[in-house]
Structure formats: structure tokens, C-alpha cells
Design an enzyme around this catalytic site. Structure first.
Site, PDB file in Angstrom:
ATOM      1  N   ARG A  62      13.435  -0.960   1.029  1.00  0.00           N
ATOM      2  CA  ARG A  62      12.053  -0.758   2.455  1.00  0.00           C
ATOM      3  C   ARG A  62      12.044  -1.097   3.987  1.00  0.00           C
ATOM      4  NH1 ARG A  62       8.211  -0.779  -2.326  1.00  0.00           N
ATOM      5  NH2 ARG A  62       9.441   1.112  -3.560  1.00  0.00           N
ATOM      6  N   ARG A  86       5.666   1.103   4.655  1.00  0.00           N
ATOM      7  CA  ARG A  86       4.950   0.397   6.081  1.00  0.00           C
ATOM      8  C   ARG A  86       4.915  -0.470   7.474  1.00  0.00           C
ATOM      9  NH1 ARG A  86       1.020  -0.167   0.876  1.00  0.00           N
ATOM     10  NH2 ARG A  86       2.989  -0.810   0.032  1.00  0.00           N
ATOM     11  N   ARG A 105       3.624   9.073   8.778  1.00  0.00           N
ATOM     12  CA  ARG A 105       3.531   9.556   7.138  1.00  0.00           C
ATOM     13  C   ARG A 105       1.420   9.702   7.159  1.00  0.00           C
ATOM     14  NH1 ARG A 105       4.005   7.368   2.638  1.00  0.00           N
ATOM     15  NH2 ARG A 105       2.170   8.273   1.873  1.00  0.00           N
ATOM     16  N   ASP A 158      11.427   8.097  -4.402  1.00  0.00           N
ATOM     17  CA  ASP A 158      11.035   7.138  -4.715  1.00  0.00           C
ATOM     18  C   ASP A 158      11.733   7.214  -6.452  1.00  0.00           C
ATOM     19  OD1 ASP A 158       8.849   4.631  -4.684  1.00  0.00           O
ATOM     20  OD2 ASP A 158       8.570   5.235  -6.646  1.00  0.00           O
ATOM     21  N   TYR A 182       7.469   2.340 -16.775  1.00  0.00           N
ATOM     22  CA  TYR A 182       6.739   3.204 -15.561  1.00  0.00           C
ATOM     23  C   TYR A 182       6.290   3.675 -16.628  1.00  0.00           C
ATOM     24  CZ  TYR A 182       7.185   0.330 -11.241  1.00  0.00           C
ATOM     25  OH  TYR A 182       7.059   0.067 -10.332  1.00  0.00           O
TER      26      TYR A 182
HETATM   27  O1  CP3 Z   1      13.551   1.974   2.773  1.00  0.00           O
HETATM   28  C1  CP3 Z   1      13.676   2.208   1.468  1.00  0.00           C
HETATM   29  O2  CP3 Z   1      14.147   1.359   0.313  1.00  0.00           O
HETATM   30  C2  CP3 Z   1      13.707   3.619   0.646  1.00  0.00           C
HETATM   31  C3  CP3 Z   1      12.664   3.652  -0.151  1.00  0.00           C
HETATM   32  C4  CP3 Z   1      12.098   3.298  -0.827  1.00  0.00           C
HETATM   33  C5  CP3 Z   1      11.191   3.530  -1.482  1.00  0.00           C
HETATM   34  N1  CP3 Z   1      10.457   3.330  -2.906  1.00  0.00           N
HETATM   35  C6  CP3 Z   1       9.757   3.925  -0.959  1.00  0.00           C
HETATM   36  C7  CP3 Z   1       8.597   3.364  -1.278  1.00  0.00           C
HETATM   37  C8  CP3 Z   1      12.932   2.929  -2.710  1.00  0.00           C
HETATM   38  C9  CP3 Z   1      14.607   2.500  -2.592  1.00  0.00           C
HETATM   39  C10 CP3 Z   1      11.935   2.408  -3.886  1.00  0.00           C
HETATM   40  C11 CP3 Z   1      12.334   2.367  -4.978  1.00  0.00           C
HETATM   41  C12 CP3 Z   1      11.163   2.345  -5.574  1.00  0.00           C
HETATM   42  N2  CP3 Z   1       9.685   2.032  -5.927  1.00  0.00           N
HETATM   43  C13 CP3 Z   1      11.551   0.981  -6.639  1.00  0.00           C
HETATM   44  C14 CP3 Z   1      13.240  -0.349  -6.149  1.00  0.00           C
HETATM   45  C15 CP3 Z   1      13.166  -0.737  -5.405  1.00  0.00           C
HETATM   46  C16 CP3 Z   1      12.191  -2.399  -5.720  1.00  0.00           C
HETATM   47  O3  CP3 Z   1      11.197  -2.489  -4.232  1.00  0.00           O
HETATM   48  O4  CP3 Z   1      12.129  -2.736  -6.671  1.00  0.00           O
HETATM   49  C17 CP3 Z   1      10.702   0.737  -7.012  1.00  0.00           C
HETATM   50  C18 CP3 Z   1       9.884  -0.995  -8.138  1.00  0.00           C
HETATM   51  C19 CP3 Z   1       9.624   1.336  -6.966  1.00  0.00           C
HETATM   52  C20 CP3 Z   1       8.084   1.761  -7.064  1.00  0.00           C
HETATM   53  C21 CP3 Z   1       7.464   1.453  -6.877  1.00  0.00           C
HETATM   54  N3  CP3 Z   1       6.515   3.011  -5.492  1.00  0.00           N
HETATM   55  C22 CP3 Z   1       6.591   0.590  -5.825  1.00  0.00           C
HETATM   56  C23 CP3 Z   1       6.457  -0.669  -6.070  1.00  0.00           C
HETATM   57  C24 CP3 Z   1       5.903   1.075  -4.919  1.00  0.00           C
HETATM   58  C25 CP3 Z   1       4.563   0.326  -3.960  1.00  0.00           C
HETATM   59  C26 CP3 Z   1       2.948   0.821  -3.789  1.00  0.00           C
HETATM   60  C27 CP3 Z   1       2.856   0.105  -3.091  1.00  0.00           C
HETATM   61  O5  CP3 Z   1       1.883   0.788  -2.238  1.00  0.00           O
HETATM   62  O6  CP3 Z   1       2.084  -1.485  -2.489  1.00  0.00           O
HETATM   63  C28 CP3 Z   1       5.677   2.601  -4.364  1.00  0.00           C
HETATM   64  C29 CP3 Z   1       5.277   3.397  -3.196  1.00  0.00           C
HETATM   65  C30 CP3 Z   1       6.707   3.351  -1.931  1.00  0.00           C
HETATM   66  N4  CP3 Z   1       7.641   4.020  -2.666  1.00  0.00           N
HETATM   67  C31 CP3 Z   1       6.377   2.971  -0.816  1.00  0.00           C
HETATM   68  C32 CP3 Z   1       7.712   3.195  -0.134  1.00  0.00           C
HETATM   69  C33 CP3 Z   1       8.034   3.085   1.464  1.00  0.00           C
HETATM   70  C34 CP3 Z   1       5.209   2.546  -0.330  1.00  0.00           C
HETATM   71  C35 CP3 Z   1       4.310   4.164   0.046  1.00  0.00           C
HETATM   72  C36 CP3 Z   1       3.746   4.282   0.887  1.00  0.00           C
HETATM   73  O7  CP3 Z   1       3.784   3.842   2.090  1.00  0.00           O
HETATM   74  O8  CP3 Z   1       2.122   4.582   1.119  1.00  0.00           O
END
Ligand code: CP3
Length: 344
Positions: free
Chosen positions: A27, A31, A40, A76, A151
Site C-alpha cells: 500500500r 491515501r 483520485r 485491487d 469477499y
Molecule cells: O500500493 C499498493 O499496495 C498497491 C495497491 C493495492 C490496493 N489494493 C489499492 C487500494 C493493493 C496491492 C491492494 C490489494 C488488496 N485489496 C488487498 C490485499 C492487500 C492487503 O491489504 O492485505 C485486499 C485485502 C484488498 C481489498 C481492499 N480494497 C481493502 C481492504 C480496501 C481498503 C478499504 C478502505 O477504504 O480502507 C480496498 C480499497 C483500496 N485498495 C484502496 C487502495 C489504495 C483505498 C481506496 C481509496 O483510496 O479510496
């Protein structure tokens, strides 16, 4: 001349000598960066993930800012599910939410194979990013079948995974058929990224730490192995990561990984003993410690780099993703420190 395939990240993953311990952060794009929040603005997460210019810019932001040793593709784990037509959304502050949970045999019809023509934008994004990165490697990724199934079956994020576990044990054949489809989708998504130029991949099984080892072996390992097998014949090392997986580390390595990701609950020293020298390791600074005073944080970073010296290969990372309120300047300082103290 250094190329992505002879970079420190790829060399560490292959258990070859490095100039310094490579470092990137799960990540790292997201954010915590004001420049991310700015670009974004007004674009939904799933739409952003399918817009090549935006994906490219967001993927490159942490590389420019922190000087990390790898970029991770901005996307994602649910993007390939949306691409095959699953009705889902990524809700800010919550995560992926699925309109109709998958719980019956008829629901499997909603999971057709992912063919490359469904994701031409992914190929375009990866090519564009790799062109900009030069010698820095791009890590592609996908979600592993268990975490994706969780999920889909729960309908969204879950603390206890009760519907998932009930399905797994109550209808093992349906569970297996579901995971077979998910392995094909995730495997195809990884393959598209590597064929477009990604130099390594990470398979996220974020929530599989919820399972005991026996269930992992029986219900999960065959499908994670099948996911990685989609990369057969391609030359990209494989990283496999989950949270709370201390008891599962050797089993997760054995599905075909080159690198086992370690969360912060297990020291690298203990992880290495469990893994018996067979894999490189990635990890494992607690992301919450990025909020500690610098002296305390520095001591932890030094300890982890030191423990990593005993590994056949070590990629420095967090034990899970960067928290959104992290001060990005602290991340840059950690990168500099890891490079400085690990220089050979
Ligand atoms: O920088 C990186 O690591 C690359 C981007 C990345 C994202 N999601 C962007 C994202 C990666 C590798 C993921 C994988 C992902 N998505 C996982 C596996 C990694 C982990 O954290 O264990 C999982 C479980 C998800 C599912 C998911 N998508 C979650 C739990 C969330 C967060 C929800 C929140 O708002 O807190 C997302 C959304 C997400 N994926 C965001 C980002 C940058 C946030 C979206 C935003 O900026 O509004």
C-alpha cells in the site's frame, strides 16, 4: 547495466547477492500520499484502476517520492472479478462489497474465465508503467482464491469468515469448484501483468491466517498452487503473503512461492527457522510503528535488517499495508535507513 530482472528486488527474491536490502511497502501507493489524494479526487476506486494514465501516475508516485526499490501495480484484488462481470464496489473506509454473495452452485455461473480481451487497459497500464520505470522492477499482484472467496461468499469484509468456513466444510465440492474458478481468474490476471512487463508478482492471501494448517492444506493450498501455475514458463519470482500466517508459512511457501511474506507477529528469525532456508523472506515492520518516535522506529528497522541478514534473501517491507494516516516523510526516512545500513 541494471535491468529490472537484475535489480536488487529480483535478485533477493531469487536468493542471489544484492548491493543493499531492497525495500518497498505494501500500500505504498494510496491515501498516505497527498499527491494520491489529489489525483483520485472525483474518481471512484474501481474506475481509477481501469484508467491507464491514472494507474501509471499513482503507481509511480511512491517511487518518485520514497526511492523504493520496486513499484507495485496500482489496482485491487477485486478488479479481475469486476472485469468478469461480478457486481461489486469498493466502498471507501470499508473495502470490497459484493451485490449478491456467492453461496450456491448456480452462483458459479457469475464467475466466467478472465480472458485478456476483458482487460486490455491492464496490459496498457503495465506497459506504460514499465516504460517509465526504467531499471526499477514492477510487482504485479492478484488476490489468492481463499481471500477472494471470502469477499464473494461473505458479500464483503468479514471478521469471522463464518459463511466462508461453513461453505468450505459443508459443501467441499462446491468450495473446490469455486476456488478453481478463482484460481483461473487470478492466474490469468497475474499472467497478463507479467506478459506486459511486470518483473515479479505478489499473491495476496490476506485473510487466510483465519484457518488452521490442516484446513489450509486441504481447502486452500491446491488452489493457490494452481494460481501460481498459470505463470509456468514465465520468468518472474513469486511472493506469497498473508496476515497472521505464522502457523502457515512453510505451507504457503510450498504452493510455489520464491518469497514468503511475514507479518509482524512472527520475527524474521523465527520465520526463517520455520522455513528451513528454502525461501527468501519479505517483511516485517509493524505499520503502526511508523507512528512511534524516530529512535524507537529506527531500532526496530535495524533489528529487522539484522535478522534478515541470516535469510537466503530478504526484501524489507511492512508486516501489512501502510496505514492511511502515516506520515509519508517517515516512510522515505525508513527507505534511506534500510539502504544505508544494508549497503554491502
Ligand atoms: O500500493 C499498493 O499496495 C498497491 C495497491 C493495492 C490496493 N489494493 C489499492 C487500494 C493493493 C496491492 C491492494 C490489494 C488488496 N485489496 C488487498 C490485499 C492487500 C492487503 O491489504 O492485505 C485486499 C485485502 C484488498 C481489498 C481492499 N480494497 C481493502 C481492504 C480496501 C481498503 C478499504 C478502505 O477504504 O480502507 C480496498 C480499497 C483500496 N485498495 C484502496 C487502495 C489504495 C483505498 C481506496 C481509496 O483510496 O479510496
Amino acid at each position: 547495466m541494471t535491468t529490472p530482472s537484475s535489480s536488487n528486488l529480483v535478485r533477493a527474491a531469487r536468493r542471489q547477492p544484492v548491493d543493499h536490502t531492497p525495500v518497498w511497502f505494501m500500500r505504498q501507493a494510496g491515501r498516505s500520499l497527498p499527491e494520491y489524494r489529489k489525483v483520485r479526487e472525483g474518481t471512484a476506486m474501481l474506475e481509477a484502476c481501469r484508467t491507464p494514465d491514472l494507474v501509471t501516475e499513482i503507481t509511480l508516485q511512491p517511487v518518485r517520492r520514497h526511492g523504493v526499490d520496486a513499484a507495485i501495480f496500482f489496482s485491487d484484488i477485486v478488479v479481475p472479478l469486476a472485469a468478469v462481470g461480478v457486481d461489486l464496489d469498493i466502498v471507501p473506509g470499508t473495502g470490497p462489497v459484493v451485490a449478491q454473495p456467492v453461496r450456491s452452485r448456480a452462483d458459479l455461473d457469475r464467475l466466467p474465465p478472465l480472458t485478456p480481451d476483458l482487460v486490455p487497459d491492464i496490459t496498457e497500464s503495465v506497459r506504460q508503467i514499465v516504460g517509465e520505470l526504467g531499471e526499477i522492477p514492477l510487482i504485479g499482484f492478484a488476490g489468492a482464491p481463499f481471500t477472494l472467496a471470502s469477499y464473494l461468499v461473505e458479500g464483503g469484509p468479514s471478521r469471522n469468515h463464518e459463511h466462508t468456513k461453513a461453505l468450505m466444510h459443508g459443501d467441499p465440492q462446491l468450495w473446490s469448484d469455486l476456488c478453481e474458478r478463482l484460481a483461473a481468474i487470478s492466474g490469468a490476471f497475474l499472467r497478463v501483468q507479467v506478459e506486459a512487463g511486470a518483473s515479479a508478482v505478489q499473491l495476496f492471501d490476506s485473510w487466510v491466517g483465519a484457518l488452521p494448517l490442516a484446513d489450509y492444506e486441504r481447502f486452500v493450498a491446491p488452489h493457490s498452487r494452481a494460481t501460481f501455475a498459470h505463470l509456468d514458463g514465465l520468468d518472474a519470482p513469486k511472493i506469497h503473503f498473508g496476515v497472521g500466517t505464522g502457523e502457515l508459512l512453510p505451507a504457503m511457501g510450498a504452493v510455489g512461492a520464491d518469497v514468503v511474506g511475514v507479518d509482524y507477529r512472527v520475527s524474521l528469525t523465527d520465520a526463517l527457522a520455520r522455513l528451513d532456508g528454502s525461501y527468501a523472506v519479505q517483511g516485517n515492520l509493524d505499520p503502526a510503528l511508523l507512528f512511534a518516535p524516530w529512535e524507537a522506529l529506527e531500532a526496530e528497522v535495524r533489528r529487522i535488517v539484522e535478522e534478515g541478514r541470516a535469510a537466503p534473501g530478504h526484501i524489507f517491507n511492512l508486516g501489512h499495508g501502510v496505514l492511511p494516516t502515516t506520515d509519508p516523510e517517515v516512510l522515505t526516512r525508513v527507505v534511506d535507513l534500510v539502504h544505508e545500513i544494508s549497503a554491502r
